[in-house]
Design a protein around this motif. Sequence first.
Motif, PDB file in Angstrom:
ATOM      1  N   HIS A  18       0.824  -1.209   0.000  1.00 19.36           N
ATOM      2  CA  HIS A  18       0.000   0.000   0.000  1.00 19.36           C
ATOM      3  C   HIS A  18       0.863   1.267   0.000  1.00 19.36           C
ATOM      4  O   HIS A  18       0.432   2.311  -0.494  1.00 19.36           O
ATOM      5  N   HIS A  19       2.088   1.172   0.545  1.00 17.70           N
ATOM      6  CA  HIS A  19       3.015   2.306   0.469  1.00 17.70           C
ATOM      7  C   HIS A  19       3.385   2.583  -0.982  1.00 17.70           C
ATOM      8  O   HIS A  19       3.393   3.732  -1.442  1.00 17.70           O
ATOM      9  N   ILE A  20       3.710   1.511  -1.700  1.00 17.37           N
ATOM     10  CA  ILE A  20       4.118   1.642  -3.104  1.00 17.37           C
ATOM     11  C   ILE A  20       2.971   2.192  -3.939  1.00 17.37           C
ATOM     12  O   ILE A  20       3.144   3.127  -4.733  1.00 17.37           O
ATOM     13  N   ASP A  21       1.786   1.609  -3.756  1.00 12.72           N
ATOM     14  CA  ASP A  21       0.626   2.037  -4.541  1.00 12.72           C
ATOM     15  C   ASP A  21       0.295   3.504  -4.268  1.00 12.72           C
ATOM     16  O   ASP A  21      -0.049   4.253  -5.198  1.00 12.72           O
ATOM     17  N   TRP A  22       0.396   3.909  -3.013  1.00 10.48           N
ATOM     18  CA  TRP A  22       0.105   5.314  -2.659  1.00 10.48           C
ATOM     19  C   TRP A  22       1.096   6.252  -3.338  1.00 10.48           C
ATOM     20  O   TRP A  22       0.696   7.265  -3.931  1.00 10.48           O
ATOM     21  N   ALA A  23       2.376   5.930  -3.267  1.00 10.88           N
ATOM     22  CA  ALA A  23       3.404   6.800  -3.853  1.00 10.88           C
ATOM     23  C   ALA A  23       3.249   6.903  -5.368  1.00 10.88           C
ATOM     24  O   ALA A  23       3.389   7.990  -5.946  1.00 10.88           O
ATOM     25  N   LEU A  24       2.970   5.791  -6.016  1.00 13.92           N
ATOM     26  CA  LEU A  24       2.768   5.810  -7.465  1.00 13.92           C
ATOM     27  C   LEU A  24       1.542   6.632  -7.837  1.00 13.92           C
ATOM     28  O   LEU A  24       1.540   7.371  -8.825  1.00 13.92           O
ATOM     29  N   ASP A  25       0.515   6.522  -7.020  1.00 12.91           N
ATOM     30  CA  ASP A  25      -0.712   7.265  -7.277  1.00 12.91           C
ATOM     31  C   ASP A  25      -0.498   8.770  -7.099  1.00 12.91           C
ATOM     32  O   ASP A  25      -1.033   9.569  -7.880  1.00 12.91           O
ATOM     33  N   VAL A  26       0.280   9.154  -6.097  1.00 13.45           N
ATOM     34  CA  VAL A  26       0.557  10.572  -5.852  1.00 13.45           C
ATOM     35  C   VAL A  26       1.160  11.222  -7.083  1.00 13.45           C
ATOM     36  O   VAL A  26       0.773  12.328  -7.474  1.00 13.45           O
ATOM     37  N   PHE A  27       2.115  10.531  -7.707  1.00 14.71           N
ATOM     38  CA  PHE A  27       2.785  11.097  -8.882  1.00 14.71           C
ATOM     39  C   PHE A  27       2.157  10.645 -10.204  1.00 14.71           C
ATOM     40  O   PHE A  27       2.737  10.833 -11.272  1.00 14.71           O
ATOM     41  N   LYS A  28       0.970  10.026 -10.100  1.00 15.24           N
ATOM     42  CA  LYS A  28       0.155   9.693 -11.270  1.00 15.24           C
ATOM     43  C   LYS A  28       0.890   8.792 -12.266  1.00 15.24           C
ATOM     44  O   LYS A  28       0.824   8.980 -13.485  1.00 15.24           O
ATOM     45  N   ILE A  29       1.585   7.793 -11.720  1.00 18.57           N
ATOM     46  CA  ILE A  29       2.311   6.861 -12.581  1.00 18.57           C
ATOM     47  C   ILE A  29       1.974   5.406 -12.246  1.00 18.57           C
ATOM     48  O   ILE A  29       2.751   4.497 -12.538  1.00 18.57           O
ATOM     49  N   SER A  30       0.793   5.188 -11.659  1.00 13.89           N
ATOM     50  CA  SER A  30       0.390   3.814 -11.319  1.00 13.89           C
ATOM     51  C   SER A  30       0.349   2.924 -12.555  1.00 13.89           C
ATOM     52  O   SER A  30       0.653   1.729 -12.493  1.00 13.89           O
ATOM     53  N   SER A  50      10.116   8.043 -20.268  1.00 15.09           N
ATOM     54  CA  SER A  50      10.678   9.345 -20.633  1.00 15.09           C
ATOM     55  C   SER A  50      11.425   9.916 -19.433  1.00 15.09           C
ATOM     56  O   SER A  50      11.319   9.391 -18.305  1.00 15.09           O
ATOM     57  N   GLY A  51      12.164  10.984 -19.656  1.00 14.95           N
ATOM     58  CA  GLY A  51      12.900  11.604 -18.554  1.00 14.95           C
ATOM     59  C   GLY A  51      11.981  12.054 -17.435  1.00 14.95           C
ATOM     60  O   GLY A  51      12.280  11.856 -16.246  1.00 14.95           O
ATOM     61  N   GLY A  52      10.841  12.652 -17.778  1.00 16.77           N
ATOM     62  CA  GLY A  52       9.892  13.097 -16.761  1.00 16.77           C
ATOM     63  C   GLY A  52       9.286  11.947 -15.999  1.00 16.77           C
ATOM     64  O   GLY A  52       9.110  12.027 -14.770  1.00 16.77           O
ATOM     65  N   GLN A  53       8.962  10.855 -16.691  1.00 16.44           N
ATOM     66  CA  GLN A  53       8.393   9.682 -16.016  1.00 16.44           C
ATOM     67  C   GLN A  53       9.400   9.047 -15.061  1.00 16.44           C
ATOM     68  O   GLN A  53       9.049   8.636 -13.949  1.00 16.44           O
ATOM     69  N   ARG A  54      10.662   8.971 -15.486  1.00 14.65           N
ATOM     70  CA  ARG A  54      11.691   8.420 -14.598  1.00 14.65           C
ATOM     71  C   ARG A  54      11.843   9.269 -13.343  1.00 14.65           C
ATOM     72  O   ARG A  54      11.969   8.755 -12.233  1.00 14.65           O
ATOM     73  N   GLN A  55      11.847  10.594 -13.531  1.00 15.37           N
ATOM     74  CA  GLN A  55      12.005  11.476 -12.380  1.00 15.37           C
ATOM     75  C   GLN A  55      10.846  11.291 -11.405  1.00 15.37           C
ATOM     76  O   GLN A  55      11.047  11.277 -10.188  1.00 15.37           O
ATOM     77  N   LYS A  56       9.638  11.136 -11.921  1.00 18.90           N
ATOM     78  CA  LYS A  56       8.482  10.907 -11.051  1.00 18.90           C
ATOM     79  C   LYS A  56       8.612   9.578 -10.315  1.00 18.90           C
ATOM     80  O   LYS A  56       8.198   9.456  -9.154  1.00 18.90           O
ATOM     81  N   ALA A  57       9.192   8.577 -10.980  1.00 14.29           N
ATOM     82  CA  ALA A  57       9.387   7.278 -10.330  1.00 14.29           C
ATOM     83  C   ALA A  57      10.344   7.408  -9.142  1.00 14.29           C
ATOM     84  O   ALA A  57      10.110   6.842  -8.066  1.00 14.29           O
ATOM     85  N   PHE A  58      11.415   8.168  -9.330  1.00 17.34           N
ATOM     86  CA  PHE A  58      12.361   8.362  -8.224  1.00 17.34           C
ATOM     87  C   PHE A  58      11.756   9.229  -7.120  1.00 17.34           C
ATOM     88  O   PHE A  58      12.045   9.023  -5.942  1.00 17.34           O
TER      89      PHE A  58
END
Length: 239
Positions: free
Chosen positions: A110-122, A133-141
């Motif tokens: 649930h921690h992972i899912d929440w963080a991915l959802d916050v940055f809209k990359i679920s 893309s560069g922006g998607q990678r940055q959001k992942a980090f």
Amino acid sequence: MPVSAITLKNVYYSFDSIFVLEDINLEIPERCYLGIIGPNGAGKTTLLRLILGIIKPHKGEVLIYGMRPQDYLKSQTIGYLPQRISQTIYEFPITVEELVKSGYERIKKHHIDWALDVFKISHLKKKSLRELSGGQRQKAFLARAIALQPKILLLDEPTTYIDPYSMDEVFQILEDLNQNFGITIVVVTHDIATFAHEVNCIMCLNRKVVCLGEPQRILKDEYMKMLYPEQAVFLHRDV
């Protein structure tokens, strides 16, 4: 009185006997959103590394909620995004989901899912970093940095290599994390115009604290000329 999340008292740090930071006195209240600006070589990244306890001051004291960083980190987490991290290891063959949980012993789904959802990359969780893309990678980090909902989040140039739309989106998300989750955020950036309306405090750093205060007061020509004497005319804007 507001609780102090981060305190630096008379902090000095040097490389090869040359001081990178001198007499830094700083108190960052809990729930503060602080932006740090300054020219290259001003000591901004070094300051973040001192707060994290990665390095120790040669003089002075760094405290996180009244504790030394290494003691605080025995039971708590500080979210951290290093400079240019998404560009240096993106060839590593892991998925976004694996990246977000990497390095954490007690992280749950649930921690992972929440963080991915916050940055809209679920929707990217099963994608390899190589496919992003560069922006998607940055959001992942960034998602990895907030996965355990830390009380403190330190970001070193979080919008490097991403497009203007993603840059605005990231700063909006950070503002939400600060206001709605109460996370104390310290962000180092050169994107002064972009984040000036998001943060509630700005520190100008050039080996020493040049100035510290509200954006409306700090982002004026007198301070910009002290910090960037040759480029101040290009950085000034009304806030």
